[in-house]
Enzyme design. Structure first.
Site, PDB file in Angstrom:
ATOM      1  N   SER A 142     -23.741  48.973  52.299  1.00 10.50           N
ATOM      2  CA  SER A 142     -24.359  47.708  51.894  1.00 10.50           C
ATOM      3  C   SER A 142     -24.633  47.756  50.409  1.00 10.50           C
ATOM      4  O   SER A 142     -24.771  48.842  49.822  1.00 10.50           O
ATOM      5  CB  SER A 142     -25.679  47.504  52.654  1.00 10.50           C
ATOM      6  OG  SER A 142     -26.447  46.452  52.088  1.00 10.50           O
ATOM      7  N   TYR A 155     -33.720  50.630  55.656  1.00  2.98           N
ATOM      8  CA  TYR A 155     -32.349  50.157  55.498  1.00  2.98           C
ATOM      9  C   TYR A 155     -31.741  50.686  54.200  1.00  2.98           C
ATOM     10  O   TYR A 155     -30.629  51.232  54.193  1.00  2.98           O
ATOM     11  CB  TYR A 155     -32.320  48.630  55.523  1.00  2.98           C
ATOM     12  CG  TYR A 155     -30.932  48.049  55.575  1.00  2.98           C
ATOM     13  CD1 TYR A 155     -30.200  48.055  56.759  1.00  2.98           C
ATOM     14  CD2 TYR A 155     -30.333  47.498  54.440  1.00  2.98           C
ATOM     15  CE1 TYR A 155     -28.919  47.532  56.815  1.00  2.98           C
ATOM     16  CE2 TYR A 155     -29.062  46.971  54.493  1.00  2.98           C
ATOM     17  CZ  TYR A 155     -28.354  46.985  55.683  1.00  2.98           C
ATOM     18  OH  TYR A 155     -27.086  46.465  55.721  1.00  2.98           O
TER      19      TYR A 155
END
Length: 254
Positions: A142, A155
């Protein structure tokens, strides 16, 4: 149908929906046999129904954080396709929480969900990739693996760890004909992402903000991420390894 991946055998974790399915579809369009895995068998069946129109496609359900499941899925994929030279790992999870609020069990859950599938998937695939003589591993990380984000402690940490693992594995495999790279998308309007937005107090405003946070003022598209996945899997990328490709509309350069 193209032919950049003609004759290749690709296993995709998280291949039943979202980015994983888009990549599997792009692989199939370029001539690869594909095998998808995920936890929801019904979604895998739907995916394979679609993928089979493009070429050879199969599936096996499993949890990519469990070693025995990954071993079983890998064995089924190799038997179905007659080999394995391409691995894509798109399994993962997210969590909203700051360093002040996150519970250790939530941090552990997200870390396991985002890190273990790549580790276990690569370990199980390694003998087959080496036997093939050349191959590729692509991890979906990401843009938040490249930069921090408020209230995304688990995350960001786990997606950064994916990039670190990609770089270390790339060196382990570099003289053995196998390349390892990471895709780092910005906000992409997958089914799951849109479901999350619907939980906001003002979903339309939340979606607008997510789109406009990129320098290119829109969300990323599944086909754009999938196109990069094809490049990493193709022989065109034979000299590309250990890279983390930001596909984020300029978010990380601001």
């Amino acid at each position: 149908m193209g032919g950049r991946l003609q004759g290749k055998c690709a296993l995709v974790y998280g291949g039943g929906t979202g980015i994983g399915l888009a990549c599997a579809e792009a692989y199939a369009r370029e001539g690869a046999a594909v095998f998808v895995s995920g936890r929801r068998e019904s979604r895998l069946q739907e995916a394979v129904s679609k993928l089979s129109r493009l070429g050879k496609a199969g599936y096996e359900p499993g949890d990519a954080t469990i070693e025995s499941d990954v071993a079983r899925v890998t064995a089924k994929a190799v038997a179905f396709m007659g080999g394995l030279d391409t691995l894509l790992v798109s399994s993962g999870d997210g969590h909203v929480g700051s360093i002040f609020a996150i519970k250790p069990e939530d941090f552990r859950r997200v870390s396991d969900a985002n890190i273990l599938p790549l580790l276990l998937g690569a370990q199980a695939a390694a003998p087959h990739l080496l036997k093939a003589g050349k191959g590729s591993i692509t991890a979906v990380s990401s843009m938040y693996g490249l930069v921090g984000q408020k209230e995304r402690i688990a995350y960001c940490t786990s997606k950064a760890a994916v990039i670190g693992m990609v770089r270390a594995m790339a060196l382990d495999f570099a003289d053995k004909g196998v390349r390892v790279n990471a895709l780092c998308p910005g906000y992409v309007e997958t089914e799951l992402a849109l479901q999350v937005v619907q939980q906001e107090a003002d979903p339309e405003e939340a979606l607008r903000r997510k789109r406009l946070m990129h320098a290119i003022p829109r969300a990323g598209r599944l086909e754009e991420v999938a196109s990069a996945a094809v490049y990493f899997a193709a022989d065109d990328a034979a000299f590309t390894t250990g890279q983390a490709l930001a596909m984020d509309g300029g978010y990380t350069i601001r």
